[in-house]
Structure formats: structure tokens, C-alpha cells
Design an enzyme around this catalytic site. Structure first.
Site, short mmCIF file in Angstrom:
data_model
loop_
_atom_site.label_atom_id
_atom_site.label_comp_id
_atom_site.label_asym_id
_atom_site.label_seq_id
_atom_site.Cartn_x
_atom_site.Cartn_y
_atom_site.Cartn_z
N ASN A 35 0.82 -1.21 0.00
CA ASN A 35 0.00 0.00 0.00
C ASN A 35 0.85 1.27 0.00
O ASN A 35 0.69 2.16 -0.83
CB ASN A 35 -0.92 -0.04 1.23
CG ASN A 35 -2.05 0.96 1.14
OD1 ASN A 35 -2.47 1.33 0.05
ND2 ASN A 35 -2.53 1.40 2.27
N THR B 258 9.28 -2.39 3.29
CA THR B 258 8.79 -3.72 3.66
C THR B 258 8.62 -3.80 5.18
O THR B 258 9.27 -3.05 5.91
CB THR B 258 9.78 -4.82 3.23
OG1 THR B 258 10.91 -4.81 4.12
CG2 THR B 258 10.28 -4.61 1.81
N GLU C 7 -3.59 -4.29 11.64
CA GLU C 7 -2.89 -5.35 10.92
C GLU C 7 -3.90 -6.44 10.57
O GLU C 7 -4.98 -6.52 11.19
CB GLU C 7 -1.77 -5.94 11.79
CG GLU C 7 -0.64 -4.97 12.08
CD GLU C 7 0.16 -4.61 10.86
OE1 GLU C 7 0.20 -5.42 9.89
OE2 GLU C 7 0.75 -3.51 10.83
N ASP D 174 4.54 -3.43 18.43
CA ASP D 174 4.88 -2.35 17.49
C ASP D 174 5.24 -1.07 18.25
O ASP D 174 6.23 -0.40 17.92
CB ASP D 174 3.70 -2.10 16.56
CG ASP D 174 4.02 -1.07 15.49
OD1 ASP D 174 4.97 -1.29 14.73
OD2 ASP D 174 3.33 -0.03 15.44
N LYS E 149 8.87 1.03 18.52
CA LYS E 149 8.96 2.46 18.25
C LYS E 149 9.60 3.21 19.41
O LYS E 149 10.43 4.11 19.21
CB LYS E 149 7.57 3.02 17.97
CG LYS E 149 6.96 2.55 16.65
CD LYS E 149 5.54 3.07 16.50
CE LYS E 149 4.93 2.63 15.17
NZ LYS E 149 3.53 3.09 15.03
#
Length: 814
Positions: A459, A538, A650, A661, A665
Site C-alpha cells: 500500500n 517492507t 494489521e 509495534d 517504536k
């Protein structure tokens, strides 16, 4: 995917041919100057040659200069002649002894003694008659020694004296009699033996020794390629390629990775220090590619000469020739001017204005030629400077820029070459280094070519490609960026001549081929650009494992991929050190906050001397949306499935609810702030009940209502205190103690983290300067446009940093 061919490795034990196409490898004198150099060349031959290849050699080191010195002493009758011959003999004998075993060395030294005796005989007779024969010994000794070393260490080898097969018309034209030479070479070569041939020397139809001129071994190599229809010629020299100017006098010259044949031929004609005028002539009617590489840095990509697309045709270079003559005469007009230009191989001329430019040593011959036509001539000392590139004559902007760059020079004439590949300025004085550097800067300052490889066409990747045409056309820093690679997990499309950015995705669908990482890295290692940037869009941990290999090749990375930035500490430190060592740039501003400038804020504070003490906020657009919209009236599971259907989560929402996730971060930001910690140092509250963590995705969807009671209780408890619930990441350091956690918290309704737009991220930074009133960055933390835009921002930043970068010119023994 394009990839470089695998070189056959020769050994005495295994000499099977791995490939069939013949290649020619030429090694110059500096590449063969001493024992260490020859050892290096032997390694190159082992790695790059096969048995049916041909190796062309120049004389070792300064041997040709020494032979010219002996010749001069012999002609003048100087008393030091014998000492010079003895010194020459001793240097050759020492070199032989250092490389061969005793018996082999003894045999070669015995032959050397006979050669020296032949010297003395010729001197006693009439050395002028044997001048070329004497000069030929340099290449003969070199070929003889190289063949002996190869026989001892690598593979069966045979040296051939080029005079046994190579026939030219005369030393002035050096035109090869190809049918005869080809037939005689076929008789000389032996199967299953690597052929070593002398460069520089040949014979004429009468069997007399002739030379091909100084630096004629390059010409010998391309002649050999034409005779055997070789697929490739590599000129191994002391410079790692052809540059946009002589790198010895223009420090900021840049390597020309690929040159069209016509441009390379024009460069050689007009004074390029690596290419020479006749080198490309034998390849005119052949598809042979020519490479220039350094034997001192054979791992560094050199320059390829052949037939290429539009990107290679954009290269410009500047060259010059001093010590010339501008000759004016009525005989240089019209057809007679054309005749004179051809007769004297004029560097440039104009048959309308009646002048030609020649070398100074041609003055006498030109005067004699004009005497036959009974016309007068005037000579003016001159020099030329030329801008050379594919069809530059047809580009008015280049022509205008070139004239502007010479506005302060005293230019006698501007001439456009007939082949349209050069713009030549004729000046009445020698070209100075200062002028050359100034003109080179004006003509090539925007000429660095940057290859772009995009990995990941999902996307965000597709949106990045859709935005690319506008970016390339509107952002000056991207002027010389070329899309050359598109990669997914299964297929790749790589094209050195560029991929049409307006139809990139269609071309990928049509032409992409399956590949593996070894093929991909092989292509990257041999890319023909000044710089290469890989944009990683990716989510692949496997692809992030390639970063170290990228950095080792000096490749730059723009990454939205979080895996590398949150890798185990030792691996992460190793990546940073590798990137620094190889001057690779690594930007990952979209790994956190999509296009939000939180990374820029942290870097700016640190670069300004501030000290960061706390980073906190809501880092997940998905969880931001969920908790901003969750009011207890709609079950949490219903809201979660709604977010899934909108593409906000997701494919497996447990990835979002696990907090992994957000944990990555927070780690990335903490590391960027200068702190060393690992994922294990960050406490992370997993919002998925343990019973739902390991079941299949479909089972999870069937049992997702089990989430409802927990979140309803959390919300009700918060409301009782006029608060809300949010999933918060916090990092802080106090007295060198680090605290890092991610959890569901109850916040006051007026908290900065409590009232966000759906999907927003918010980052709060406290520092020495921003302590009581923290710095806040807020905005959309996800989305196609903002994430793709953030990647483009990083790409522009990297290109701006690269535009003034110059690679080190590697010159040995010039």
C-alpha cells in the site's frame, strides 16, 4: 534481475572451463611494477579468468623508460651505457628470482642473459636499425615471466610474442591486417592453456618489428578482442576507472561508471589520461564491452564502455591538450581543408574559417605538405579544452554553459566536433590547472547520478512510486535520481538504464523476475552509479538483515522498516558502526510517526547541545483510533472488527493489541536520543488475554468478544474518576536510571494525550531546555500519503547530503 557473471577460478587441480565466452585482460606497467603488484595480478587472474581467455601485458614498471634510456645512451655513445644495461639486467633478474622457484628462475635468467648479449650485438652493428627490437624486450620479459608464474601457481599457460601473429601496415597508422593476423593467432594459441600476449609490439608485412606507440598495450588488448571476438576487455590499470577530468589535477573529478562507445572514443582522442586514441578502434564493429578497473583496488567497480541507455548518455567530462599549434591557411578551406584534417589527424578544424589544430611535432610535415600546394601558413601556439558527452553539440544549454564557463579565458575559436560528442575551445596558451578545475566545476557540478531501489510494493510502496514522478520533476535535489530497481519478497526488476517512473508498476508486473538475496546483493555490488539508495518499505525482518551488506557496499538506506532500528543491541551497534565506516547514510524517520518529524526534533535537540530526559506519548494510530472511539456503548470487539474492515489494523489485530509495534517504536526513539537499551528493557503490557495469544487467527475472531469485559471495566473505572483510558509509551531517565514501559493508563480528560483526532500520534519530549513545558509533536501517525511523504522527505535529505560528496580517487604509480 541483472547480475554480474560468475568468474571462473583457475587452479592446477581444477582447470575445467566454467564459461565459454573469451575475455581479454590487459595489465599495465604499474600493475606489474614489482613482486607485490604481480602477486596481486595473479590473484585477479585466478578470480576473473578462464583457460580460453587472453592476458595482455605491458612491460614491468619503468622498464620501457629504461630501454629508451639505454637506446639514447647507445645512440650517443655515452660511456655509462654498460652500467645502464647492467642495472636493467639486475632489476629483471631480481624480479624473476623473487617470483619463481630456483630452477624456473634459473631458466628465465639464462634466457635474459642471451637477450642482453643480443643488445650488445645490435649496439655493435647499428642500434638505429634495431631500435624497435630493443624496445620490444620490455613486453617480452613481462609476458615470459607472467606465464612462468602462472604455470607454477595457477594453471597451464603459454606466452606468445605478438610479432608471431600481429601484422600492421605501418607505425604511423598502426592499422591491423586482420584476416592475416587472425589466421596466425589461431595457429599460435594452444587449447587448455591460458594465453599471455605481449602488448605494444607487432610486425609489418616485411616482418620488421613495429611498436603501437607509448601506452599501445591498451590498443593491443582491443586488437586481441577483435581477433578472437571477445565478449569483454578489461584494462587493469592504476586508476579505478575513467573520470570526468584527469583526477591527478582535478581532485573533485567524479568517476564515469558507464560511457557510450562514441563518447569514450572522443575522450581518448582529446587527451583523456586513461583512454587513448586508438584503443576503441578495433571494437567499432564488435559488440565487445570495454571495462577499465584498478588492479590495486580490484574490488572497486570501474568504468564500463559500451552501448547504454539514456542515463549513461547524460555524463559530461572535461579534458584538455597542451603544446599544440593552430595553423591557418587558404589550403585549410573547403575540400582541401578536409583532406588536410584527415592527413594530419587534426585535433579540430574548421574548413570555413580555414584552420586546423595539430600537435607541435607535426609542424614540419604540415609545412612541407603546404609547400606542395604553394600556399602560406601561420602558426600560433595553442591548447584545447573540451567538454565531452553524448551529442553535446545538440544541447544548446550545455553549449551556452560551456561558453559562460570560459568567459574570462582568451578563446580563439569554439568548434563543435563532427561526431557531435565534443565542444572544443581553442586557446592561445596552455590550459592551467585553475582554469580546468573551474570549468570542470561549472560543467559537472550537478552531474552526480543516484540510483534508487524501492523494496516493498504494498500500500505505502505503491503510493511512494505514484508520488515519484512529481518529486523528480519538482525537487532540485532529486534532479539526477534514477529509479533502477523494484523489489518485492519474490520478484525483482532491475534495469541499469532506468525504469520509467510513469509506468514503473506496470513494468514490474510485466518484466519482474524471481530472485534470491545473493543475486540481489551481486547486482548492488556492481551498480553503475555514483551513489545507490535503497528505500525499504517492507515489514520484513529478513530484508532488514541485508542492511549490513548494504552498508558494507557504501549503499544508503531509507527505511520504514522497524526491524533494523529495534534489533538486538549488539546487532544495532554493529549496523551503526558499519554504516559509519563505509560512509553510508541511514534514515528511518518513518519508522515512528509516519511523516511526523519526531526524529528530526530529537536529532536537532541533541545536535544543539540539549539533553533529553523523557519521551512519551501515543505511538500507534490503530490504538489511538480505538481508544478515542471507545465509549463503552459499542462493545470493544465490535469496534476492533470495524477498524479491521477499514484497514486500520494489521490483518491480525493481535499484532496491534500486543504492543510490540509500540515497544519497537519507543526503543527506536530512545536509541535515537542517545540511550543504549534493548526491547527486553521496555516493559510492555499485552492487551490480548493470554488464552487468545496462541490460537489461530480465525479462532481469535470467533472468540474476540472475550475482550469486551476487560476493556469495559477499565473504561468504567476511569470514568468514575472523570478520566479516560489510553495506551501510553513512556521512557525517562533520572540519575542515570532508565525507566521504559508501555501500558494502558487512566488519564485526566484535559491531558495532552486525551483528546486526539482519530489515528493521531502524539509525542511529548522533555529535556534540559523543555522541562516544565514539554515539546509536543502531534499529527496523523499512519496513512498512505503521510508515510510515503515521509519517505520522500528522507530521500531528499539523503540526496542533499550526497550532492557535494566526492569519492576518493584511487591512483597508484601514475
Amino acid at each position: 534481475m541483472e547480475q554480474s557473471s560468475n568468474a571462473a577460478v583457475l587452479s592446477a587441480e581444477n582447470n575445467q572451463l566454467v564459461k565459454q565466452a573469451v575475455q581479454v585482460h590487459k595489465f599495465g606497467g604499474s600493475s606489474l611494477a614489482n613482486k607485490a603488484c604481480i602477486e596481486r595480478v595473479v590473484g585477479i587472474i585466478q578470480q576473473h579468468c578462464q583457460l580460453n581467455d587472453i592476458v595482455v601485458v605491458s612491460a614491468n614498471g619503468n622498464t620501457t623508460d629504461d630501454l629508451f634510456a639505454v637506446l639514447a645512451l647507445a645512440k650517443s655513445g655515452d660511456a655509462s651505457l654498460n652500467d645502464a644495461i647492467l642495472a636493467l639486467k639486475e632489476s629483471q633478474a631480481t624480479l624473476i628470482a623473487s617470483l619463481l622457484n630456483k630452477s624456473s628462475a634459473a631458466r628465465l635468467i639464462e634466457i635474459l642473459d642471451k637477450d642482453i648479449q643480443q643488445f650488445l650485438t645490435w649496439i655493435d652493428l647499428d642500434i638505429a636499425k634495431f631500435e624497435n627490437d630493443l624496445l620490444a624486450f620490455g613486453e617480452l620479459w613481462s609476458a615470459r615471466l607472467m606465464s612462468a608464474v602462472l604455470n607454477e601457481r595457477v594453471c597451464p599457460s603459454r606466452y606468445i610474442d605478438a610479432r608471431d601473429f600481429l601484422v600492421i601496415n605501418n607505425e604511423r597508422d598502426c592499422q591491423v591486417l586482420y584476416p592475416l593476423s587472425e589466421k596466425q593467432l589461431a595457429h599460435c594459441r594452444q587449447p587448455e592453456k591460458l594465453t599471455v600476449v605481449t602488448g605494444y609490439i607487432s610486425k609489418d608485412a616485411d616482418g620488421l618489428t613495429k611498436t603501437l606507440g607509448r601506452n599501445g598495450s591498451d590498443y593491443s588488448a582491443t586488437i586481441m578482442a577483435a581477433l578472437v571476438r571477445a565478449s569483454n576487455v578489461t584494462l587493469w590499470t592504476d586508476v579505478d576507472g575513467i573520470y570526468s577530468a584527469d583526477p591527478r589535477v582535478v581532485p573533485h573529478s567524479r568517476k564515469l561508471h558507464r560511457l557510450p562507445n562514441g563518447v569514450a572514443k572522443e575522450l581518448g582522442r582529446l587527451g583523456n589520461p586513461v583512454l587513448h586514441a586508438k584503443t576503441l578502434q578495433p571494437l567499432t564493429n564488435h559488440s565487445t564491452h570495454l571495462h577499465v578497473a584498478s588492479s590495486f583496488a580490484f574490488e572497486v567497480g570501474g568504468t564500463e564502455i559500451g552501448t547504454f541507455g539514456q542515463i549513461a548518455k547524460q555524463e559530461l567530462s572535461v579534458t584538455y591538450l597542451n603544446d599544440l599549434l593552430l595553423a591557418r591557411s587558404e589550403s585549410f578551406t573547403g575540400d582541401r581543408g578536409q583532406e588536410a584534417a584527415q592527413e594530419f589527424e587534426a585535433i579540430t578544424y574548421d574548413v570555413e574559417k580555414g584552420f586546423i589544430v595539430i600537435y607541435q611535432h607535426q609542424q614540419k610535415a604540415l609545412s612541407q605538405w603546404l609547400a606542395c600546394h604553394d600556399t602560406e601558413v601561420s602558426f600560433i601556439p595553442a591548447a584545447i579544452m573540451a567538454t565531452v558527452g553524448h551529442k553535446v553539440v545538440e544541447h544548446g544549454d550545455i553549449k551556452a554553459r560551456y561558453k559562460r564557463s570560459l568567459k574570462d579565458a582568451n578563446v580563439l575559436e569554439f568548434v563543435s566536433s563532427e561526431n557531435k560528442h565534443s565542444l572544443i575551445a581553442v586557446m592561445p596558451q596552455n590550459c592551467t590547472i585553475e582554469l580546468l578545475n573551474n570549468v570542470h566545476y561549472d560543467m559537472t557540478k550537478d552531474a552526480r547520478h543516484i540510483g534508487l531501489v524501492v523494496a516493498g510494493l504494498g500500500n505505502i510502496g505503491q503510493r511512494f512510486i505514484e508520488m515519484l514522478p512529481h518529486q523528480l520533476n519538482s525537487i532540485h535535489a532529486l534532479e539526477n535520481v534514477h529509479l533502477v530497481g523494484l523489489v518485492t519478497s519474490k520478484k525483482a526488476l532491475v534495469n541499469n538504464d532506468g525504469i520509467d517512473v510513469n509506468h514503473a508498476l506496470e513494468q514490474f508486473e510485466q518484466y519482474a523476475q524471481p530472485y534470491d538475496n545473493e543475486q540481489f546483493l551481486s547486482w548492488l555490488a556492481n551498480h553503475p552509479y555514483d551513489e545507490l539508495v535503497v528505500v525499504d518499505i517492507t515489514p520484513s525482518e529478513q530484508f532488514s538483515h541485508l542492511y549490513r551488506a548494504f552498508f558494507e557496499q557504501g549503499i544508503h538506506v531509507v527505511g520504514a522498516n522497524k526491524w533494523a532500528g529495534s534489533a538486538p543491541t549488539q546487532q544495532y551497534i554493529q549496523l551503526l558502526e558499519t554504516a559509519k565506516k563505509h560512509q553510508s547514510l541511514w534514515l528511518g524517520n518513518t519508522t515512528v510517526g509516519a511523516g511526523l518529524p519526531i526524529n528530526h526534533v530529537i536529532k536537532d535537540l541533541l545536535n544543539s547541545g540539549d539533553t533529553i530526559t523523557e519521551i512519551s506519548g501515543i505511538f500507534s494510530g490503530t490504538l489511538s483510533w480505538l481508544f478515542e472511539n471507545y465509549d463503552g456503548e459499542t462493545p470493544f470487539s465490535t469496534l476492533l472488527l470495524d477498524a479491521l474492515n477499514q484497514g486500520l489494523t494489521e490483518p491480525d489485530p493481535r499484532e496491534d493489541l500486543s504492543g510490540r509495534d509500540v515497544q519497537r517504536k519507543l526503543l527506536i526513539l530512545a536509541r535515537m536520543a542517545g540511550f543504549e537499551l534493548s526491547l527486553e528493557d521496555i516493559h510492555c503490557q499485552n492487551l490480548v488475554p493470554e488464552a487468545l495469544r496462541t490460537i489461530s487467527k480465525n479462532e481469535f475472531f470467533n472468540q474476540v468478544p472475550q475482550l469486551d469485559d476487560y476493556f469495559l471495566v477499565q473504561l468504567q473505572q476511569a470514568k468514575q474518576q472523570q478520566k479516560c483510558i489510553r495506551y501510553i509509551a513512556r521512557f525517562s531517565v533520572e540519575e542515570e536510571k532508565i525507566n521504559a514501559s508501555i501500558s494502558l493508563e487512566q488519564l485526566a480528560q484535559d491531558d495532552a494525550f486525551a483528546n486526539l483526532s482519530a489515528c493521531d500520534n502524539i509525542f511529548q519530549v522533555k529535556s534540559q531546555w523543555y522541562d516544565t513545558n514539554p515539546l509536543i509533536v502531534r499529527g496523523p501517525g499512519a496513512g498512505r500519503d503521510v508515510t510515503a511523504g515521509g519517505l520522500h522527505s528522507d530521500l531528499v535529505s539523503i540526496c542533499q547530503q550526497l550532492v557535494s560528496r566526492t569519492n576518493q580517487v584511487k591512483i597508484k604509480s601514475v
